[in-house]
Design a protein around this motif. Structure first.
Motif, PDB file in Angstrom:
ATOM      1  N   ALA A   1     -68.677   3.935 -31.366  1.00 40.77           N
ATOM      2  CA  ALA A   1     -67.991   2.858 -32.138  1.00 40.77           C
ATOM      3  C   ALA A   1     -66.612   2.248 -31.319  1.00 40.77           C
ATOM      4  O   ALA A   1     -66.465   0.762 -31.493  1.00 40.77           O
ATOM      5  CB  ALA A   1     -67.488   3.231 -33.431  1.00 40.77           C
ATOM      6  N   ASN A   2     -66.160   2.806 -30.337  1.00 32.26           N
ATOM      7  CA  ASN A   2     -64.984   2.218 -29.490  1.00 32.26           C
ATOM      8  C   ASN A   2     -65.782   1.232 -28.514  1.00 32.26           C
ATOM      9  O   ASN A   2     -64.934   0.352 -28.431  1.00 32.26           O
ATOM     10  CB  ASN A   2     -64.110   3.334 -29.001  1.00 32.26           C
ATOM     11  CG  ASN A   2     -63.517   4.203 -29.635  1.00 32.26           C
ATOM     12  OD1 ASN A   2     -63.091   4.086 -30.826  1.00 32.26           O
ATOM     13  ND2 ASN A   2     -63.238   5.640 -29.239  1.00 32.26           N
TER      14      ASN A   2
ATOM     15  N   GLU B   1     -65.866   2.519 -48.520  1.00 34.14           N
ATOM     16  CA  GLU B   1     -65.099   2.890 -47.435  1.00 34.14           C
ATOM     17  C   GLU B   1     -64.635   1.703 -46.598  1.00 34.14           C
ATOM     18  O   GLU B   1     -63.426   1.599 -46.428  1.00 34.14           O
ATOM     19  CB  GLU B   1     -65.594   3.770 -46.442  1.00 34.14           C
ATOM     20  CG  GLU B   1     -65.838   5.309 -46.943  1.00 34.14           C
ATOM     21  CD  GLU B   1     -66.255   6.079 -45.784  1.00 34.14           C
ATOM     22  OE1 GLU B   1     -65.473   6.371 -44.928  1.00 34.14           O
ATOM     23  OE2 GLU B   1     -67.174   7.088 -46.011  1.00 34.14           O
ATOM     24  N   ILE B   2     -65.377   0.769 -46.567  1.00 34.53           N
ATOM     25  CA  ILE B   2     -64.940  -0.696 -45.881  1.00 34.53           C
ATOM     26  C   ILE B   2     -63.959  -1.415 -46.879  1.00 34.53           C
ATOM     27  O   ILE B   2     -63.005  -1.768 -46.240  1.00 34.53           O
ATOM     28  CB  ILE B   2     -66.248  -1.582 -45.834  1.00 34.53           C
ATOM     29  CG1 ILE B   2     -67.072  -1.066 -44.647  1.00 34.53           C
ATOM     30  CG2 ILE B   2     -65.804  -2.982 -45.330  1.00 34.53           C
ATOM     31  CD1 ILE B   2     -68.377  -1.448 -44.636  1.00 34.53           C
ATOM     32  N   GLU B   3     -64.188  -1.298 -48.116  1.00 34.83           N
ATOM     33  CA  GLU B   3     -63.349  -2.022 -48.975  1.00 34.83           C
ATOM     34  C   GLU B   3     -61.817  -1.443 -49.250  1.00 34.83           C
ATOM     35  O   GLU B   3     -61.069  -2.002 -49.435  1.00 34.83           O
ATOM     36  CB  GLU B   3     -63.943  -2.030 -50.150  1.00 34.83           C
ATOM     37  CG  GLU B   3     -65.062  -2.997 -50.314  1.00 34.83           C
ATOM     38  CD  GLU B   3     -65.825  -3.303 -51.591  1.00 34.83           C
ATOM     39  OE1 GLU B   3     -65.916  -2.523 -52.440  1.00 34.83           O
ATOM     40  OE2 GLU B   3     -66.555  -4.196 -51.754  1.00 34.83           O
TER      41      GLU B   3
ATOM     42  N   ALA C   1     -70.082   4.453 -38.424  1.00 31.63           N
ATOM     43  CA  ALA C   1     -69.045   4.660 -37.442  1.00 31.63           C
ATOM     44  C   ALA C   1     -68.667   3.260 -36.709  1.00 31.63           C
ATOM     45  O   ALA C   1     -67.362   2.855 -37.012  1.00 31.63           O
ATOM     46  CB  ALA C   1     -69.111   5.813 -36.079  1.00 31.63           C
ATOM     47  N   ILE C   2     -69.886   2.618 -36.501  1.00 27.14           N
ATOM     48  CA  ILE C   2     -69.621   1.257 -36.113  1.00 27.14           C
ATOM     49  C   ILE C   2     -68.980   0.433 -37.122  1.00 27.14           C
ATOM     50  O   ILE C   2     -68.038  -0.703 -36.986  1.00 27.14           O
ATOM     51  CB  ILE C   2     -70.855   0.680 -35.497  1.00 27.14           C
ATOM     52  CG1 ILE C   2     -71.129   1.533 -34.285  1.00 27.14           C
ATOM     53  CG2 ILE C   2     -70.671  -0.762 -35.049  1.00 27.14           C
ATOM     54  CD1 ILE C   2     -72.765   1.102 -33.575  1.00 27.14           C
TER      55      ILE C   2
ATOM     56  N   ALA D   1     -64.462  -2.507 -39.485  1.00 26.08           N
ATOM     57  CA  ALA D   1     -63.464  -3.141 -40.560  1.00 26.08           C
ATOM     58  C   ALA D   1     -62.256  -2.789 -39.991  1.00 26.08           C
ATOM     59  O   ALA D   1     -61.208  -3.617 -40.508  1.00 26.08           O
ATOM     60  CB  ALA D   1     -64.017  -2.263 -41.514  1.00 26.08           C
ATOM     61  N   ASP D   2     -61.793  -1.737 -39.230  1.00 26.73           N
ATOM     62  CA  ASP D   2     -60.540  -1.528 -38.868  1.00 26.73           C
ATOM     63  C   ASP D   2     -60.213  -2.671 -38.043  1.00 26.73           C
ATOM     64  O   ASP D   2     -58.750  -2.960 -37.954  1.00 26.73           O
ATOM     65  CB  ASP D   2     -60.375  -0.183 -38.068  1.00 26.73           C
ATOM     66  CG  ASP D   2     -60.373   1.157 -38.992  1.00 26.73           C
ATOM     67  OD1 ASP D   2     -60.039   1.185 -40.178  1.00 26.73           O
ATOM     68  OD2 ASP D   2     -60.941   2.260 -38.656  1.00 26.73           O
TER      69      ASP D   2
END
Length: 256
Positions: A228-229, A49-51, A19-20, A25-26
Motif C-alpha cells: 500500500a505504501n 472504514e473508508i467513510e 490495505a491499498i 483514503a488516508d
C-alpha cells in the motif's frame, strides 16, 4: 478536505487490496472498492472504514474476468463520482498446482482472472481517463514471479504475472500521450489470507513464513501495508515521471 481524486481498487475486500484502499483514503482520495459477490459483506465493511476516515466510499461487486462487468463497474464509479483518476487492478488468484494436475480449465481460470482481468481494468479505466482529458494513474498487480519463475507456484500463475508485465509496458506506451501513467507492483512474499490458503499439513502457514524470512536479507516477510505504501506513491502526482515499470517490493528476495 477536498478530494484528491477518485480511485477504484479491485480485489479490495481483504489483504493487499484492502490495505491499498484504506491507504488511498488516508491520502485524501475517495475510494470505490470492488470484489466478487462472495466477498460482498467484507467489502461493505471496507467501505465503512473508508467513510470513517472522512472520505467517500462505495462497493462495486463484479467479476474482473468478465468484460461486461468490468465495463459496468467503471461506468458505475463514474456515475457515482463523476470521474475516475486512479485504477488499481489488484484482483488476482493463486494456488499450487503441479503441471501434471494443471488442466486446461484451471489454466484458463487463473489467466482469466489475473491476466484478462487486469487487461479489462486497464482498458476501461484508460478509455475513461482519455475521455476526461486530465491524465490519470493505472496500476496493476504483478509478482516477484512475474520477473523470475521460482518457488511453489503454478505454471498459470507465473505466466499470468509475466503477462501483466508486458501489458503494463504496452499500456504505458499507448496511454502515455494522454498523460496517463501505467505501472505495476511486484510483491514478494506478503503475509495475507491468500498465503495462509496455500498452507498444507506438511507445510503449515508458520513454516511458510519462516522459509520466506530466510530468503530475505532483511530477515522479514512483507505485510499488506508495504505494498500500500508503494501504491500510495505511484498514485500520487509526484510519480509523474515513472511509467511502464514493474516495481519490486520483496525485501531483497530478488534483485532486478
Amino acid at each position: 478536505m477536498p478530494s484528491k481524486g477518485i480511485a477504484l481498487v479491485t480485489g479490495a475486500a481483504r489483504g493487499i487490496g484492502k490495505a491499498i484502499a484504506l491507504r488511498l483514503a488516508d491520502d485524501g482520495f475517495d475510494v470505490a472498492v470492488n470484489d466478487i459477490s462472495a466477498n460482498s459483506e467484507a467489502l461493505a465493511k471496507v467501505v465503512d472504514e473508508i467513510e470513517t476516515k472522512g472520505r467517500a466510499g462505495s462497493a462495486h461487486v463484479a467479476d474482473v474476468s468478465l468484460d461486461e462487468q468490468v465495463r459496468g463497474m467503471v461506468e458505475q464509479v463514474v456515475e457515482t463520482y463523476g470521474r475516475l483518476d486512479v485504477m488499481v487492478a489488484n484482483a488476482g488468484i493463486a494456488g499450487i498446482i503441479p503441471v501434471a494436475e494443471m488442466t486446461s480449465d484451471k489454466w484458463d481460470h487463473v489467466m482469466d482472472v489475473n491476466a484478462k482481468g487486469t487487461f479489462l481494468c486497464y482498458k476501461y479505466a484508460g478509455m475513461q481517463m482519455i475521455k476526461q482529458g486530465n491524465g490519470g494513474r493505472i496500476i496493476g498487480a504483478s509478482s516477484i514471479y512475474g520477473k523470475q519463475a521460482g518457488g511453489a507456484v503454478n505454471f498459470a500463475y507465473t505466466a499470468s504475472k509475466f503477462a501483466i508485465r508486458g501489458l503494463t509496458q504496452a499500456a504505458a506506451l499507448e496511454f502515455g500521450p494522454h498523460g496517463i501513467t501505467v505501472n505495476a507492483y511486484a510483491p514478494g512474499a506478503i503475509d495475507t489470507d491468500m498465503l495462509a490458503e496455500v498452507a498444507t499439513e506438511d507445510n503449515p502457514h508458520q513454516a511458510i513464513i519462516e522459509s520466506f524470512k530466510k530468503q530475505s536479507p532483511l530477515g522479514l516477510i512483507g505485510v499488506p501495508a508495504d505494498i500500500a505504501n508503494m501504491v500510495s506513491f505511484i498514485a500520487s502526482k509526484e510519480s509523474q515521471f515513472i511509467t511502464g515499470t514493474q516495481i519490486s517490493v520483496n525485501g531483497g528476495t530478488f534483485f532486478d
